[in-house]
Design a protein around this motif. Structure first.
Motif, PDB file in Angstrom:
ATOM      1  N   PHE A   1       4.117   6.305 -15.236  1.00  0.00           N
ATOM      2  CA  PHE A   1       2.731   5.821 -15.241  1.00  0.00           C
ATOM      3  C   PHE A   1       2.695   4.306 -15.445  1.00  0.00           C
ATOM      4  CE2 PHE A   1      -1.350   4.908 -17.354  1.00  0.00           C
ATOM      5  CZ  PHE A   1      -2.219   5.421 -16.390  1.00  0.00           C
ATOM      6  N   VAL A   2       3.570   3.805 -16.328  1.00  0.00           N
ATOM      7  CA  VAL A   2       3.688   2.352 -16.510  1.00  0.00           C
ATOM      8  C   VAL A   2       4.116   1.691 -15.201  1.00  0.00           C
ATOM      9  CG1 VAL A   2       4.947   0.529 -17.728  1.00  0.00           C
ATOM     10  CG2 VAL A   2       4.216   2.576 -18.969  1.00  0.00           C
ATOM     11  N   GLY A   3       5.048   2.341 -14.486  1.00  0.00           N
ATOM     12  CA  GLY A   3       5.523   1.805 -13.211  1.00  0.00           C
ATOM     13  C   GLY A   3       4.414   1.680 -12.171  1.00  0.00           C
ATOM     14  N   ILE A   4       3.490   2.632 -12.167  1.00  0.00           N
ATOM     15  CA  ILE A   4       2.357   2.572 -11.234  1.00  0.00           C
ATOM     16  C   ILE A   4       1.524   1.319 -11.489  1.00  0.00           C
ATOM     17  CG2 ILE A   4       0.175   3.666 -10.592  1.00  0.00           C
ATOM     18  CD1 ILE A   4       1.493   6.368 -11.174  1.00  0.00           C
ATOM     19  N   ILE A   5       1.251   1.042 -12.759  1.00  0.00           N
ATOM     20  CA  ILE A   5       0.440  -0.124 -13.117  1.00  0.00           C
ATOM     21  C   ILE A   5       1.140  -1.417 -12.669  1.00  0.00           C
ATOM     22  CG2 ILE A   5      -0.533  -1.440 -15.039  1.00  0.00           C
ATOM     23  CD1 ILE A   5      -0.813   1.236 -16.545  1.00  0.00           C
ATOM     24  N   LEU A   6       2.449  -1.515 -12.929  1.00  0.00           N
ATOM     25  CA  LEU A   6       3.192  -2.720 -12.561  1.00  0.00           C
ATOM     26  C   LEU A   6       3.216  -2.907 -11.036  1.00  0.00           C
ATOM     27  CD1 LEU A   6       6.240  -2.486 -15.015  1.00  0.00           C
ATOM     28  CD2 LEU A   6       4.212  -3.934 -15.213  1.00  0.00           C
ATOM     29  N   THR A   7       3.378  -1.816 -10.300  1.00  0.00           N
ATOM     30  CA  THR A   7       3.408  -1.902  -8.834  1.00  0.00           C
ATOM     31  C   THR A   7       2.069  -2.383  -8.285  1.00  0.00           C
ATOM     32  OG1 THR A   7       5.007  -0.080  -8.770  1.00  0.00           O
ATOM     33  CG2 THR A   7       3.892  -0.624  -6.719  1.00  0.00           C
TER      34      THR A   7
ATOM     35  N   GLN B   1       0.824  -1.204   0.000  1.00  0.00           N
ATOM     36  CA  GLN B   1       0.000   0.000   0.000  1.00  0.00           C
ATOM     37  C   GLN B   1       0.863   1.260   0.000  1.00  0.00           C
ATOM     38  OE1 GLN B   1      -0.226  -2.700   1.907  1.00  0.00           O
ATOM     39  NE2 GLN B   1      -2.269  -2.967   2.815  1.00  0.00           N
ATOM     40  N   THR B   2       1.890   1.263   0.849  1.00  0.00           N
ATOM     41  CA  THR B   2       2.774   2.437   0.929  1.00  0.00           C
ATOM     42  C   THR B   2       3.529   2.634  -0.377  1.00  0.00           C
ATOM     43  OG1 THR B   2       3.041   2.019   3.301  1.00  0.00           O
ATOM     44  CG2 THR B   2       4.606   3.525   2.272  1.00  0.00           C
ATOM     45  N   THR B   3       4.013   1.538  -0.962  1.00  0.00           N
ATOM     46  CA  THR B   3       4.774   1.631  -2.210  1.00  0.00           C
ATOM     47  C   THR B   3       3.919   2.200  -3.334  1.00  0.00           C
ATOM     48  OG1 THR B   3       6.116  -0.274  -1.545  1.00  0.00           O
ATOM     49  CG2 THR B   3       6.157   0.322  -3.865  1.00  0.00           C
ATOM     50  N   VAL B   4       2.674   1.728  -3.459  1.00  0.00           N
ATOM     51  CA  VAL B   4       1.786   2.216  -4.523  1.00  0.00           C
ATOM     52  C   VAL B   4       1.472   3.703  -4.325  1.00  0.00           C
ATOM     53  CG1 VAL B   4      -0.532   2.035  -5.497  1.00  0.00           C
ATOM     54  CG2 VAL B   4       0.756  -0.037  -4.985  1.00  0.00           C
ATOM     55  N   ILE B   5       1.173   4.100  -3.098  1.00  0.00           N
ATOM     56  CA  ILE B   5       0.824   5.507  -2.834  1.00  0.00           C
ATOM     57  C   ILE B   5       2.001   6.429  -3.132  1.00  0.00           C
ATOM     58  CG2 ILE B   5       0.258   7.146  -0.993  1.00  0.00           C
ATOM     59  CD1 ILE B   5      -1.438   4.897   0.271  1.00  0.00           C
ATOM     60  N   VAL B   6       3.186   6.037  -2.694  1.00  0.00           N
ATOM     61  CA  VAL B   6       4.374   6.871  -2.935  1.00  0.00           C
ATOM     62  C   VAL B   6       4.675   6.956  -4.433  1.00  0.00           C
ATOM     63  CG1 VAL B   6       6.868   7.024  -2.575  1.00  0.00           C
ATOM     64  CG2 VAL B   6       5.370   6.525  -0.644  1.00  0.00           C
TER      65      VAL B   6
END
Length: 519
Positions: free
Chosen positions: A466-472, A364-369
């Protein structure tokens, strides 16, 4: 028959143990010689307050987890020599216009003085993590600090307008030193610190590198002003900077030799207590690498971490060019903006580390950051050319808070989802991914910035983030290490060689004495 049922269960257990041996980096057949490590995992998990634990497969008494006071000194020395290495990475790119004039080379040549750190890391990371896993923490630390010291002294002899190749060689030596530094934060945190402070310790270890980058943004522009009409004075100022760096690096190398040990006398956590019981010769580095690349959540994190950190490397390398494109003659303020970016990131790292230790909400923290870093990059991109430096200071600080604060999150999340594989190997691969993306992003963004505008280059990074957000978001959160420390899950454990071979002999003697005293 009851006897037959018990026999079948025993055979099934043996089959499962055989199947699991390779999953955790074991050499086949080795674990059977000293007792299955699963025996230790199946034993009742005792509270850390208990005086002794049983060593699996031997019946010998093992000291309960406890914390060593030396851990703080180890962490402090590592932070300082990591700081010195990061300072040497950024000291050229923040003075790009100065070194272009002094060495009479193109901006691309100066950019390579920064990118060589990324290039050297990729082919050397596997040998470096192998060395860490098989020869231990102390030797790896001495190599990192020693090579950093050597590179700093070589730079002192490169202060001449015709000696660009020598300064490139010196920076390459520092880049090799970095290979033995960047993978250590998660290993030091895991080997020396308890479960309630491990994420904070990792964040502080990463913070040392960030602080070096911050000082690298601030100090070089002050020590080496752009004296366009006086190259002799410019060379004198460069010489002062190089000799000062060499003196500090030498002191830190000596401190590393004095302070660093392979590990504390007693394991700091239940997870480390279990790992330390299996001899290093039972460990297969090749199998560990294979296991990591078969771990789909780790592969997703590997790519997303590379994108985020590579974007940060690219922004740091090209910051001077971006600022001076819109604000001519503002090299000093470019350094201050870089300092703001990194200091904000240091604060973000510590807050994220404390938050993880308190909540254990890794995904959760990783995605939010990650999302907030993307938003920060968008804001930075569209406010860079407004003509107000104060706005750039603010947006740069916000960007740094989240982008740099993400670094320890990635390390700790990787350790959790890959346990019991080696922390050094997982973090080393994360850094290798970051270097590869950093090289590609710096080259492409630099080209877009030169041919078009800084905004175009920054938008290129935004698309990748933005691609990184999806993968995370796709990463499955399986907190294996946390489950072991909490006694929730029994896991077959591999041999992570936190000891050197000589250290293992000492431990065997200690265990033998403990067993005799217990009798």
């Amino acid at each position: 028959m009851a006897g037959d049922g018990a026999e079948e269960e025993e055979e099934e257990g043996e089959r499962q143990a055989g199947r699991s041996s390779q999953l955790n980096g074991f050499l086949p057949g080795k674990e059977a010689e000293r007792g299955s490590p699963a025996a230790g995992a199946d034993a009742e998990v005792l509270p850390e307050a208990e005086a002794m634990l049983l060593s699996p497969g031997s019946g010998a008494a093992r000291a309960a987890p406890r914390l060593s006071r030396r851990r703080l000194a180890v962490l402090a020395v590592f932070c300082l020599y990591s700081l010195a290495n990061a300072f040497q990475w950024i000291q050229y790119s923040i003075l790009s216009s100065v070194f272009v004039r002094f060495y009479r080379v193109a901006y691309t040549h100066v950019d390579w003085l920064s990118m060589v750190y990324m290039v050297a890391y990729v082919p050397l990371i596997l040998p470096a993590t192998w060395l860490l896993d098989t020869r231990g923490l102390r030797l790896t630390a001495l190599l990192g600090s020693g090579l950093n010291c050597l590179g700093a002294w070589l730079k002192c002899f490169s202060v001449s307008q015709s000696l660009y190749p020598l300064t490139l060689l010196a920076q390459t030596v520092c880049a090799v030193a970095q290979v033995f530094i960047l993978g250590l934060p998660s290993r030091i945190a895991a080997v020396w610190f308890g479960p309630k402070e491990v994420s904070t310790a990792c964040a502080v270890a990463v913070l040392g590198n960030q602080l070096g980058t911050a000082i690298g943004f601030l100090l070089p522009p002050v020590l080496v002003p752009n004296t366009v009409d006086d190259t002799e004075l410019m060379g004198h100022n460069v010489s002062i900077m190089f000799y000062g760096t060499a003196a500090v690096s030498t002191l830190l190398f000596l401190l590393t030799g004095i302070v660093f040990d392979e590990k504390p006398k007693f394991p700091p956590s239940q997870a480390q207590a279990v790992l330390q019981d299996v001899p290093p010769e039972d460990y297969s580095y090749k199998q560990s690498i294979i296991n990591l690349f078969r771990n789909i959540p780790f592969v997703l994190l590997l790519i997303s971490y590379g994108i985020m950190t590579g974007a940060f490397y690219s922004v740091s390398t090209l910051l001077n060019q971006m600022i001076t494109t819109h604000y001519m003659g503002e090299e000093v303020n470019a350094g201050r903006i870089g300092l703001t970016l990194v200091i904000a990131g240091m604060v973000g790292s510590i807050i994220c580390g404390l938050w993880l230790d308190y909540t254990k909400t890794y995904k959760q923290t990783t995605v939010i950051v990650y999302i907030l870093s993307f938003v920060g990059m968008i804001v930075f991109t569209f406010t860079l050319d407004l003509g107000y430096l104060v706005i750039v200071f603010v947006t740069g600080g916000v960007l740094g808070f989240f982008m740099t604060g993400y670094l320890p999150l990635g390390f700790e999340f990787a350790v959790e989802i890959t346990y019991p594989e080696s922390e050094g190997t997982s973090s080393g691969l994360l850094n290798a991914s970051a270097q590869i993306f950093g090289i590609l992003f710096t080259l492409v963004q630099g080209k877009l910035t030169t041919d078009y505008s800084p905004r175009t280059g920054n938008l290129f990074l935004c698309a990748w983030m933005f691609v990184g957000i999806i993968l995370t978001a796709l990463i499955k959160s399986d907190l294996r290490r946390q489950n072991i420390n909490s006694g929730i899950l029994n896991t077959d454990i591999k041999a992570v060689p936190v000891d050197s071979p000589t250290e293992q002999e000492k431990n065997n003697t200690v265990f033998k004495k403990q067993s005799e005293s217990a009798i």
